[in-house]
Structure formats: C-alpha cells, structure tokens
Design an enzyme around this catalytic site. Structure first.
Site, PDB file in Angstrom:
ATOM      1  CG  ASN A   1      -0.297  -0.020   2.528  1.00 40.71           C
ATOM      2  OD1 ASN A   1       0.736   0.633   2.731  1.00 40.71           O
ATOM      3  ND2 ASN A   1      -0.852  -0.753   3.480  1.00 40.71           N
ATOM      4  CG  MET A   2       0.831   6.086  -0.923  1.00 37.81           C
ATOM      5  SD  MET A   2       1.578   5.870  -2.559  1.00 37.81           S
ATOM      6  CE  MET A   2       2.304   7.492  -2.814  1.00 37.81           C
ATOM      7  N   GLY A   3       1.463   3.600   2.163  1.00 36.33           N
ATOM      8  CA  GLY A   3       2.268   3.797   3.357  1.00 36.33           C
ATOM      9  C   GLY A   3       3.473   2.878   3.384  1.00 36.33           C
ATOM     10  CD  GLU A   4       2.155  -2.516   3.469  1.00 40.27           C
ATOM     11  OE1 GLU A   4       1.751  -3.273   4.369  1.00 40.27           O
ATOM     12  OE2 GLU A   4       1.893  -2.699   2.256  1.00 40.27           O
TER      13      GLU A   4
ATOM     14  CG  ASP B   1      -6.007 -10.661   3.170  1.00 42.69           C
ATOM     15  OD1 ASP B   1      -4.789 -10.410   3.088  1.00 42.69           O
ATOM     16  OD2 ASP B   1      -6.587 -10.867   4.240  1.00 42.69           O
TER      17      ASP B   1
END
EC number: 2.7.1.167
Length: 474
Positions: free
Chosen positions: A195-198, A264
């Site tokens: 995701n964007m944060g990761e 998921d």
C-alpha cells in the site's frame, strides 16, 4: 482496457503465509458497566472467519479457483476451527502445527455494526518451521500456476527468499503482499503489492505521480522484480512495469464500511486471474473491482465469482471513478487518443438532489466523457459560510462517482476551477444556472482555443441551500 471474466475455475494457486482466525462477537448494548465507563454488550451472535493468508485462500476458492494453503497453526481449538472452515470451502490445507505458540486469533466485539474493541491472541512463530514450510511449498509447486506469499510479519515467512527462488525455478510467478520496510527479502519476486504507506516507508515520500513512478521503477530494478502494484486507498491503484508507462486504476468503492481484508482480496484476485492465463494489466483491473466490492462489506469477506462477474459487466474496469489531478491528465490523454470529446463542469454538490442529477445527465450528453470538478471543504466553506459543507469532499466524490453520467470526479482547493480548466482544456465547458455565457468562469479561456461554452438549467425548485434551510427550520 476492456475487461472480461476469465475462466477462474481453471486456476490453481498456492498460498503460503501467516494464518489467522478472525472472531466476531455481536450483540446489543443499552447500558454502561457499573465497574468501568464502558458499554456492556450482550453477546447473542458469534462468528468465525479465516483471516490473513487463510482469507487469501478463501477468496481464491470463492472466485472459483483451486487453492492449496501452507502455514502454521497452534494445537488448539482455534486451529481446529480454522482448518474446519477452510476444508469446508474446498481449501487444501497443509499446516505445520506448533506446540508452543497459539493459532493467531483476533477477537472483535461489535454492537450495531460498530467495532468496540479488538483482542489479539498471538505469539511470533520461531524460524524452526522454515525448513518444513519450504519442503511443503516445493512439493506443491508442480501443480500450481501462481504462488502468493501473504506476509503479516508473524514469523511464518521468516525466509521468503528460498520460496521465491524455488518458485521461479519452477517457472511459477510469485506475488507478495509485503510487510515492514525491508523489501530486500522479497528480491526476485514477480510482483509486490504494497500500500502507499508501505511503499513510502521503503522509498521515501512521493510528492507527485512522476516521483512515485520513478521511485517504483528504481525499486523494480534494484530488487529484480517484474512489476510493482501500489494500492492507494481512495486514489485507486497504480501498476508500474519496467520501462513502460504506468497504468492507473481509479478507486471503485461507492461506500466504505470496513477495509479489513481488502489487501487480501486484491492479491487473491490478481493471483487467480494470472493463474487463469490473464495478463497482469487485466488481472489488476479485476482486482481493483474486487477491492471496491469488499470494502463495502463488514469484516474479512470473500468475493464470489458471480459477484465479480456482475461488477465487471457493470463497471468495465478502470474507465471511471474518483481521481487525482495528475491521474486525470493521464486518463484524458488516453481518452483523446481514442477520439473522445471531453466535457467539463464544476460545483459544490453538497447535497445531491434531482436538479443535480438531471443537469449532469444533460452535461454528459454534450460529449463522450464528463469531468466533474468539485470544491473541496475549505473552498465550500469560503463560498457558502460556516456550517457548510454538510457532506465532506470524500463522501461527495464517492456519491457523484456512482452516477452513470459521471466519468471522473476530481476536487480543487481554489474558489474557482480556472487552474484545473487550464490543465484539462475541455472541448466543452458546461455550467448550470441562470448565467450568461460571458459570466461562466473559465468561459473566455475555453473559447480562446475553440472550445464550446454552454449553460444548462437545473430542474425548477431544486436548490441545495433551500434544502439545507428547510432542514434547519424543521
């Protein structure tokens, strides 16, 4: 890109990762405990659902694909419950059983569809299971067309590199849902889906679409990946392939109840579609639609094949939705390359009413694509005064994106959309209300390059301000 549903029942997928049991206790609450300032919930319904890598497997089988699942559970009741549910859903369970650590269990207490508390029962699994997991994985690779590594940083995937190497040696693509900031451990994978944060935790903050793509391309080269898919919440997904233009998929969700398990759903749909023989671009389009469905459900939930098929028929993938300025420019370039005529209109659209709907349908009829630009919350407040907007921008955009007449919804911070108009350069600028052509903001600019400016009327007796005043006076 036109999407069609592949024969997902032909897909065979192997999932390896952290297994979890999601438990939900539901009940009404009507009083506060005398022991502490907390609500008392009278539990009248209990529900167990597979979570983590188990939810990925459940999603694959719900889509119609075949799936084998490798992971670790404890020798306990929760592990038995998890395996029983998965077996009943046609998941081939190949579990390692721990004597020392419990099955990872997350208990959520809910009342009136509101989550009140979550209780986690877990201990990190030790690296001693890695050899057994590797052997089980290698034994199953010959019968599958895709491998998913579902990493929740609980210890199951302590050494993902050996699994990636074994899969690539067997010519099986590897899709990884990563965790943490050390993506080096996933070197050689086919696709990562952070995701964007990761993603930003690894590459640093991205201030623009161009910077995001450049950093993604660098990461692909550095880690020897085939592709990278960055999931971006309300901004959809961006697929980056080495040496190619990025492909953006706008968010499709109409109403968000719960984002639990959305990641998921994305990776399970991707893997099933790839295993069924689809291209990565088509598989991502299908995954984007599936994600839009699952966030409208409560808790971890599997998407069925018929659900996805209906959504594909209705939505046709990445053609429409909420979008950022930079993403809009890319979409407009593609639309104009196909010879499509762009219509632009704008407004606050605080409370959607019949006048808005009729007007937007008229606006859409002026061309092939309708761009709807709305004032953000601060802009509405400056124009309409304190107490407005009634609905924040994200909700307004989600509702407007659901209208058949609207192709793309974008917001702007200024009092007028002139800056955005200069970027879009629409073939037709439309405004609703009692304006003269010379009063339409941006009309002179659009006319300067040969564009059309049109004024359409709202339905009679329809006004957001009048509706708000009537509600406040009642």
């Amino acid at each position: 890109m036109k999407l069609v549903m592949p024969r997902l029942d032909k897909a065979q997928v192997l999932v390896v990762g952290d297994l979890m049991l999601d438990r939900y206790w539901h009940g009404p609450t009507s009083r506060i405990s005398p022991e502490a300032p907390v609500p008392v919930v009278k539990v009248d319904q209990r529900e167990d659902r597979p979570g983590g890598a188990a939810n990925v497997a459940l999603n694959i089988t719900a889509l119609g694909g075949g799936v084998s699942l490798v992971g670790i559970v404890g020798q306990d009741e929760a592990g038995q419950a998890l395996e029983q549910q998965l077996n009943s859903a046609r998941v081939n369970c190949q579990f390692c059983r721990s004597r020392n650590e419990p099955t990872i269990t997350k208990l959520r207490v809910l009342s009136r569809h509101q989550q009140l508390i979550r209780l986690d029962f877990e201990e990190r699994f030790s690296a001693e299971y890695s050899v057994g997991l590797q052997q089980q994985t290698e034994a199953l690779l010959g019968n599958v067309s895709a491998l998913v590594l579902s990493d929740y940083d609980k210890g199951t995937l302590s050494n993902p590199g050996v699994l990636i190497q074994a899969a690539r040696k067997a010519a099986v693509p590897v899709l990884v849902d990563p965790k943490g900031s050390d993506f080096e451990r996933y070197r050689g994978a086919t696709l990562l889906t952070p995701n964007m944060g990761e993603f930003e935790a690894v590459v640093g903050e991205c201030g623009s679409e161009q910077e995001l793509v450049e950093k993604a391309q660098h990461l692909i080269e550095q880690l020897e990946l085939d592709a990278l898919l960055v999931t971006r919440s309300e901004q959809g997904m961006t697929l980056i392939l080495p040496g190619q233009n990025e492909v953006h998929f706008p968010a499709r969700a109409r109403e968000v109840f719960d984002v639990t398990g959305a990641g998921d759903t994305v990776i399970s749909t991707l893997a099933t579609a790839l295993a069924a023989g689809e291209s990565l671009e088509v598989a991502t389009g299908l995954a984007n639609i599936a994600a839009g469905i699952v966030v409208g459900k409560l808790g971890t939930a599997a998407i069925s094949g018929p659900e996805l098929r209906r959504a594909v028929n209705l939505e046709q993938g990445s053609e429409r939705g909420v979008i950022s300025d930079e993403q809009l420019m890319i979409a407009l370039e593609d639309a104009r390359a196909a010879g499509e005529k762009i219509v632009f209109t704008n407004g606050c659209f605080d409370i959607l009413h019949a006048g808005h709907v009729g007007y937007l349908e008229q606006a859409r009829a002026q061309g092939d694509r309708l761009v709807l630009a709305i004032n953000d919350d601060e802009s509405v407040r400056r124009l309409k005064g304190d107490g407005r907007p009634i609905n924040p921008a994200e909700r307004r955009k989600a509702v407007l994106a659901g209208l058949e007449a609207v192709d793309w919804v974008v917001s702007f911070q200024e009092d007028t959309p002139e800056r955005l108009l200069q970027q879009v350069r629409p073939e037709v600028l439309v405004k609703g209300g009692d304006y003269g052509l010379d009063q339409v903001v941006g009309g002179e600019f659009v006319s300067s390059y040969g564009g059309e400016v049109k004024v359409l009327s709202f339905l009679d007796n329809c006004s957001t301000t009048a509706i708000v005043e009537k509600i406040q006076g009642s």
